[in-house]
Design an enzyme around this catalytic site. Structure first.
Site, mmCIF file in Angstrom:
data_model
loop_
_atom_site.group_PDB
_atom_site.id
_atom_site.type_symbol
_atom_site.label_atom_id
_atom_site.label_comp_id
_atom_site.label_asym_id
_atom_site.label_seq_id
_atom_site.Cartn_x
_atom_site.Cartn_y
_atom_site.Cartn_z
ATOM 1 N N ASP A 47 -10.786 -5.710 -6.902
ATOM 2 C CA ASP A 47 -11.053 -4.940 -7.784
ATOM 3 C C ASP A 47 -11.520 -6.193 -9.104
ATOM 4 O O ASP A 47 -10.478 -6.810 -9.348
ATOM 5 C CB ASP A 47 -9.823 -4.399 -7.852
ATOM 6 C CG ASP A 47 -9.110 -3.409 -7.205
ATOM 7 O OD1 ASP A 47 -10.766 -2.840 -6.504
ATOM 8 O OD2 ASP A 47 -8.341 -2.035 -6.795
ATOM 9 N N GLU A 85 -15.506 4.135 -7.940
ATOM 10 C CA GLU A 85 -14.829 3.291 -8.370
ATOM 11 C C GLU A 85 -15.931 1.963 -8.493
ATOM 12 O O GLU A 85 -16.465 1.144 -8.113
ATOM 13 C CB GLU A 85 -13.979 2.855 -7.491
ATOM 14 C CG GLU A 85 -12.199 3.842 -7.040
ATOM 15 C CD GLU A 85 -11.593 3.286 -6.193
ATOM 16 O OE1 GLU A 85 -11.561 1.870 -5.777
ATOM 17 O OE2 GLU A 85 -10.099 4.009 -6.043
ATOM 18 N N HIS A 142 -7.988 -3.061 1.491
ATOM 19 C CA HIS A 142 -7.239 -4.426 0.855
ATOM 20 C C HIS A 142 -5.966 -4.826 1.278
ATOM 21 O O HIS A 142 -6.452 -6.154 1.491
ATOM 22 C CB HIS A 142 -6.187 -4.006 -0.419
ATOM 23 C CG HIS A 142 -8.016 -3.072 -2.189
ATOM 24 N ND1 HIS A 142 -8.030 -4.767 -2.914
ATOM 25 C CD2 HIS A 142 -8.001 -2.336 -2.287
ATOM 26 C CE1 HIS A 142 -8.224 -3.924 -3.523
ATOM 27 N NE2 HIS A 142 -7.973 -2.341 -3.147
ATOM 28 N N TRP A 145 -7.792 8.752 -4.553
ATOM 29 C CA TRP A 145 -7.327 7.285 -5.825
ATOM 30 C C TRP A 145 -7.182 6.549 -5.013
ATOM 31 O O TRP A 145 -7.144 4.871 -4.492
ATOM 32 C CB TRP A 145 -6.929 6.980 -7.362
ATOM 33 C CG TRP A 145 -8.094 8.351 -7.668
ATOM 34 C CD1 TRP A 145 -7.155 9.324 -7.787
ATOM 35 C CD2 TRP A 145 -8.827 8.073 -8.966
ATOM 36 N NE1 TRP A 145 -8.241 10.587 -8.855
ATOM 37 C CE2 TRP A 145 -9.040 9.824 -8.972
ATOM 38 C CE3 TRP A 145 -9.271 7.241 -8.731
ATOM 39 C CZ2 TRP A 145 -10.486 9.476 -10.374
ATOM 40 C CZ3 TRP A 145 -10.737 6.861 -9.682
ATOM 41 C CH2 TRP A 145 -10.857 8.406 -10.623
ATOM 42 N N SER A 147 -5.835 1.316 4.150
ATOM 43 C CA SER A 147 -6.871 0.322 2.826
ATOM 44 C C SER A 147 -7.453 -0.799 3.488
ATOM 45 O O SER A 147 -7.217 -1.447 3.861
ATOM 46 C CB SER A 147 -5.782 0.697 1.532
ATOM 47 O OG SER A 147 -6.761 -0.492 1.106
ATOM 48 N N HIS A 178 -14.975 -1.875 -7.748
ATOM 49 C CA HIS A 178 -14.162 -1.953 -6.256
ATOM 50 C C HIS A 178 -15.253 -2.705 -5.442
ATOM 51 O O HIS A 178 -16.418 -2.510 -5.170
ATOM 52 C CB HIS A 178 -13.171 -1.110 -5.415
ATOM 53 C CG HIS A 178 -12.705 -0.728 -4.209
ATOM 54 N ND1 HIS A 178 -11.381 -1.356 -3.718
ATOM 55 C CD2 HIS A 178 -13.322 -1.401 -3.389
ATOM 56 C CE1 HIS A 178 -11.404 -1.322 -2.637
ATOM 57 N NE2 HIS A 178 -12.641 -1.589 -2.028
ATOM 58 N N GLN A 226 0.843 -0.973 -0.120
ATOM 59 C CA GLN A 226 -0.381 0.498 -0.368
ATOM 60 C C GLN A 226 0.845 1.189 0.129
ATOM 61 O O GLN A 226 0.645 2.981 -0.336
ATOM 62 C CB GLN A 226 -0.718 -0.352 0.751
ATOM 63 C CG GLN A 226 -2.226 1.350 0.687
ATOM 64 C CD GLN A 226 -3.016 0.569 -0.036
ATOM 65 O OE1 GLN A 226 -3.062 -0.682 0.126
ATOM 66 N NE2 GLN A 226 -3.422 1.837 -0.148
#
Length: 227
Positions: free
Chosen positions: A157, A200, A150, A141, A148, A203, A113
């Site tokens: 994604d 997004e 993620h 972004w 995050s 995502h 990240q």
């Protein structure tokens, strides 16, 4: 059956934290408040069985000591093992409808990240942005390290296998069907002022089938649903 702690008790804890912050005041109060909130967030997360609803954004960092058991969903792409079955089922259903999704990105470590954020900042600087504006624009972004989704292993994604369909085909199918498999469009176009993240369409975040269906039906983003 283990009873869940009533939500009002959690709110009382948070109120006590805020009272402490106001009593101390100044930067010391802000520091104590931030640390206290981190502890509160960690404790309530551990007590909750709803791991799939952990909120991570620019105001809610990843819980301290958070760990995830990963499984390889596609070559080089890893997710929390608890969501793999749902993700695989969703992809199978999409292919049966003539839609061919692929995972562009999934779990990221903190170092990954950091690298992504650094690269985005450098990209803006190369376009002539001053340092402060490049960093601010990059945050539209890319989430800051520790903030995050993620890093939870619950977000993916998703793009298209462009030899078989287009990204637009995939995004349209997901928007209509992902909630049936426990996934939500995490950053909708009409919720940018709430998520503080640009739209997004690729995502998706796992929240469980029940929550995903409710959010889909009521047009809620995750922040609205959990807060």
């Amino acid at each position: 059956m283990r009873r869940r702690k009533p939500k009002f008790k959690r709110r009382v804890k948070l109120i006590l934290i805020l009272v402490l912050v106001f009593m101390v005041g100044g930067k010391a109060g802000e520091s104590i408040g931030a640390k206290a909130y981190d502890i509160y967030h960690l404790l309530t997360w551990k007590q909750s069985e709803e791991w799939e609803l952990i909120l991570v954004n620019d105001k809610h960092p990843l819980p301290e000591r958070y760990t995830v058991n990963l499984v390889e969903a596609e070559p080089g792409k890893y997710v929390d093992e608890r969501i793999y079955e749902y993700l695989n089922e969703m992809f199978v259903a999409a292919r049966e409808d003539g839609i061919y999704p692929v995972i562009r990105d999934a779990y990221r470590s903190n170092d990954e990240q950091k690298r992504i954020m650094k690269n985005k900042v450098e990209s803006y600087k190369n376009e002539g942005y001053p340092e402060f504006l490049a960093r601010r624009s990059a945050k539209d972004w890319v989430a800051e390290p520790g903030k995050s989704e993620h890093q939870l292993g619950l977000a993916v994604d998703i793009n298209a296998d462009k030899t078989l369909c287009t990204n637009e085909n995939v995004y349209a199918w997901l928007a209509e069907n992902a909630h049936q498999y426990g996934f939500i469009l995490r950053y909708p176009k009409d919720k940018e002022d709430i998520t503080n993240t640009a739209y997004e369409p690729w995502h998706y975040r796992f929240v469980g089938t029940e929550a995903a269906s409710k959010m889909y039906e009521k047009n809620l983003c995750l922040e609205e649903y959990v807060e």
